[in-house]
Design a protein around this motif. Structure first.
Motif, PDB file in Angstrom:
ATOM      1  N   THR A  10    -107.859   4.919  -3.996  1.00  0.00           N
ATOM      2  CA  THR A  10    -108.310   3.653  -3.419  1.00  0.00           C
ATOM      3  C   THR A  10    -108.578   2.674  -4.546  1.00  0.00           C
ATOM      4  O   THR A  10    -108.364   2.987  -5.723  1.00  0.00           O
ATOM      5  N   LEU A  11    -109.100   1.531  -4.183  1.00  0.00           N
ATOM      6  CA  LEU A  11    -109.534   0.534  -5.170  1.00  0.00           C
ATOM      7  C   LEU A  11    -111.038   0.646  -5.406  1.00  0.00           C
ATOM      8  O   LEU A  11    -111.693  -0.321  -5.753  1.00  0.00           O
ATOM      9  N   GLY A  12    -111.585   1.850  -5.218  1.00  0.00           N
ATOM     10  CA  GLY A  12    -113.005   2.094  -5.430  1.00  0.00           C
ATOM     11  C   GLY A  12    -113.779   2.280  -4.148  1.00  0.00           C
ATOM     12  O   GLY A  12    -114.951   2.636  -4.175  1.00  0.00           O
ATOM     13  N   GLY A  13    -113.143   2.036  -3.023  1.00  0.00           N
ATOM     14  CA  GLY A  13    -113.784   2.221  -1.724  1.00  0.00           C
ATOM     15  C   GLY A  13    -113.426   3.572  -1.128  1.00  0.00           C
ATOM     16  O   GLY A  13    -112.950   4.464  -1.822  1.00  0.00           O
ATOM     17  N   SER A  14    -113.616   3.688   0.190  1.00  0.00           N
ATOM     18  CA  SER A  14    -113.444   4.983   0.839  1.00  0.00           C
ATOM     19  C   SER A  14    -112.124   5.162   1.569  1.00  0.00           C
ATOM     20  O   SER A  14    -111.877   6.220   2.133  1.00  0.00           O
ATOM     21  N   TRP A  15    -111.228   4.148   1.546  1.00  0.00           N
ATOM     22  CA  TRP A  15    -110.065   4.208   2.416  1.00  0.00           C
ATOM     23  C   TRP A  15    -108.901   3.421   1.822  1.00  0.00           C
ATOM     24  O   TRP A  15    -109.090   2.414   1.153  1.00  0.00           O
ATOM     25  N   SER A  16    -107.695   3.900   2.074  1.00  0.00           N
ATOM     26  CA  SER A  16    -106.486   3.142   1.746  1.00  0.00           C
ATOM     27  C   SER A  16    -105.384   3.525   2.715  1.00  0.00           C
ATOM     28  O   SER A  16    -105.424   4.606   3.315  1.00  0.00           O
ATOM     29  N   VAL A  17    -104.406   2.643   2.876  1.00  0.00           N
ATOM     30  CA  VAL A  17    -103.252   2.906   3.737  1.00  0.00           C
ATOM     31  C   VAL A  17    -102.030   2.253   3.085  1.00  0.00           C
ATOM     32  O   VAL A  17    -102.127   1.165   2.518  1.00  0.00           O
ATOM     33  N   ALA A  18    -100.904   2.952   3.123  1.00  0.00           N
ATOM     34  CA  ALA A  18     -99.659   2.436   2.560  1.00  0.00           C
ATOM     35  C   ALA A  18     -98.761   1.938   3.689  1.00  0.00           C
ATOM     36  O   ALA A  18     -98.693   2.565   4.750  1.00  0.00           O
ATOM     37  N   SER A  47     -98.528   6.129 -10.920  1.00  0.00           N
ATOM     38  CA  SER A  47     -99.834   6.741 -10.677  1.00  0.00           C
ATOM     39  C   SER A  47    -101.005   5.781 -10.855  1.00  0.00           C
ATOM     40  O   SER A  47    -102.143   6.211 -10.986  1.00  0.00           O
ATOM     41  N   THR A  48    -100.740   4.464 -10.847  1.00  0.00           N
ATOM     42  CA  THR A  48    -101.804   3.467 -10.982  1.00  0.00           C
ATOM     43  C   THR A  48    -101.802   2.530  -9.786  1.00  0.00           C
ATOM     44  O   THR A  48    -100.756   1.992  -9.416  1.00  0.00           O
ATOM     45  N   MET A  49    -102.980   2.333  -9.180  1.00  0.00           N
ATOM     46  CA  MET A  49    -103.135   1.376  -8.096  1.00  0.00           C
ATOM     47  C   MET A  49    -103.687   0.078  -8.664  1.00  0.00           C
ATOM     48  O   MET A  49    -104.743   0.068  -9.301  1.00  0.00           O
ATOM     49  N   THR A  50    -102.964  -1.018  -8.440  1.00  0.00           N
ATOM     50  CA  THR A  50    -103.359  -2.332  -8.941  1.00  0.00           C
ATOM     51  C   THR A  50    -103.809  -3.212  -7.788  1.00  0.00           C
ATOM     52  O   THR A  50    -103.072  -3.398  -6.813  1.00  0.00           O
ATOM     53  N   ASP A  51    -105.018  -3.775  -7.898  1.00  0.00           N
ATOM     54  CA  ASP A  51    -105.586  -4.674  -6.899  1.00  0.00           C
ATOM     55  C   ASP A  51    -104.891  -6.027  -7.008  1.00  0.00           C
ATOM     56  O   ASP A  51    -104.891  -6.652  -8.063  1.00  0.00           O
ATOM     57  N   LEU A  52    -104.301  -6.493  -5.907  1.00  0.00           N
ATOM     58  CA  LEU A  52    -103.621  -7.797  -5.909  1.00  0.00           C
ATOM     59  C   LEU A  52    -104.542  -8.941  -5.525  1.00  0.00           C
ATOM     60  O   LEU A  52    -104.141 -10.100  -5.583  1.00  0.00           O
ATOM     61  N   GLY A  53    -105.779  -8.642  -5.125  1.00  0.00           N
ATOM     62  CA  GLY A  53    -106.704  -9.699  -4.751  1.00  0.00           C
ATOM     63  C   GLY A  53    -106.336 -10.309  -3.405  1.00  0.00           C
ATOM     64  O   GLY A  53    -105.748  -9.661  -2.546  1.00  0.00           O
ATOM     65  N   THR A  54    -106.667 -11.595  -3.216  1.00  0.00           N
ATOM     66  CA  THR A  54    -106.433 -12.292  -1.949  1.00  0.00           C
ATOM     67  C   THR A  54    -106.060 -13.742  -2.217  1.00  0.00           C
ATOM     68  O   THR A  54    -106.049 -14.192  -3.364  1.00  0.00           O
ATOM     69  N   LEU A  55    -105.833 -14.474  -1.134  1.00  0.00           N
ATOM     70  CA  LEU A  55    -105.635 -15.926  -1.211  1.00  0.00           C
ATOM     71  C   LEU A  55    -106.970 -16.663  -1.199  1.00  0.00           C
ATOM     72  O   LEU A  55    -107.014 -17.862  -0.977  1.00  0.00           O
ATOM     73  N   GLY A  56    -108.074 -15.950  -1.429  1.00  0.00           N
ATOM     74  CA  GLY A  56    -109.390 -16.567  -1.505  1.00  0.00           C
ATOM     75  C   GLY A  56    -110.408 -15.961  -0.562  1.00  0.00           C
ATOM     76  O   GLY A  56    -111.604 -16.042  -0.803  1.00  0.00           O
ATOM     77  N   GLY A  57    -109.967 -15.364   0.532  1.00  0.00           N
ATOM     78  CA  GLY A  57    -110.869 -14.711   1.475  1.00  0.00           C
ATOM     79  C   GLY A  57    -111.209 -13.313   1.007  1.00  0.00           C
ATOM     80  O   GLY A  57    -111.002 -12.957  -0.162  1.00  0.00           O
ATOM     81  N   THR A  58    -111.715 -12.483   1.915  1.00  0.00           N
ATOM     82  CA  THR A  58    -112.139 -11.147   1.525  1.00  0.00           C
ATOM     83  C   THR A  58    -111.099 -10.072   1.780  1.00  0.00           C
ATOM     84  O   THR A  58    -111.200  -8.990   1.225  1.00  0.00           O
ATOM     85  N   LYS A  59    -110.086 -10.345   2.622  1.00  0.00           N
ATOM     86  CA  LYS A  59    -109.143  -9.296   2.998  1.00  0.00           C
ATOM     87  C   LYS A  59    -107.707  -9.723   2.741  1.00  0.00           C
ATOM     88  O   LYS A  59    -107.340 -10.879   2.910  1.00  0.00           O
ATOM     89  N   SER A  60    -106.903  -8.742   2.342  1.00  0.00           N
ATOM     90  CA  SER A  60    -105.458  -8.918   2.247  1.00  0.00           C
ATOM     91  C   SER A  60    -104.812  -7.560   2.475  1.00  0.00           C
ATOM     92  O   SER A  60    -105.469  -6.525   2.350  1.00  0.00           O
TER      93      SER A  60
END
Length: 170
Positions: A10-18, A47-60
């Motif tokens: 994950t990105l440090g949280g408890s969940w991810s989905v591809a 083997s590396t997960m990279t956070d892409l961020g957002t367009l300014g909000g909290t979710k993407s």
């Protein structure tokens, strides 16, 4: 690989989905950040997960990735509840906008960079779109050769390397 499963993490949280994978095995999807306060689109490669961020909000969320590593999906905007389709390429986001409504979502991208998805229109309907050459085109505005009149395209799901688009019709 080779018949085994790989935990992407994950990105440090408890969940991810591809949601998407390209020919070289790079993956995109969505994962919670620490504290599970938001979920962000990611690219998983080598083997590396990279956070892409957002367009300014909290979710993407990343929906598809082409062989050049460009990701498309949807992201919240800052300050409101609107979501827009995006292209993430070369370390930068491009907001694809809408067809006049509040929300849009990108579902697929081919290696030529053509992007398909769905967008709200100013009258509140959802229309399929294609984005190419920095232009968002309503697929309901193009002439389609079919045996039936009055076909309505509500969503474009995928696009292949020849530019053939898979849509949902109504």
């Amino acid at each position: 690989a080779n018949g085994s499963m790989t935990d992407l993490g994950t990105l440090g949280g408890s969940w991810s989905v591809a949601y998407g994978i390209n020919a070289s095995g790079a993956i995109t999807g969505s994962a919670y950040v620490p504290g599970d306060t938001a979920s962000h689109a990611f690219i998983y490669a080598g083997s590396t997960m990279t956070d892409l961020g957002t367009l300014g909000g909290t979710k993407s969320s990343g929906a598809a990735i082409n062989n050049g590593g460009a990701v498309v999906g949807t992201s919240e905007l800052v300050g409101d509840n609107a979501t827009h389709a995006f292209l993430y390429s070369g370390g930068a986001y491009t907001d694809l906008g809408t067809l006049g409504g509040t929300n849009s979502r990108a579902n697929g991208i081919n290696d030529a960079g053509q992007i398909v998805g769905t967008s709200d229109t100013s009258d509140g309907r959802q229309h399929a779109f294609v984005w190419q050459n920095s232009t968002l085109t309503d697929l309901n505005s193009v002439t389609v050769t079919t045996g039936s009149a009055g076909i309505y395209f509500g969503s474009a799901v995928a696009i292949n390397s020849n530019g053939v688009i898979l849509t949902g019709c109504g």
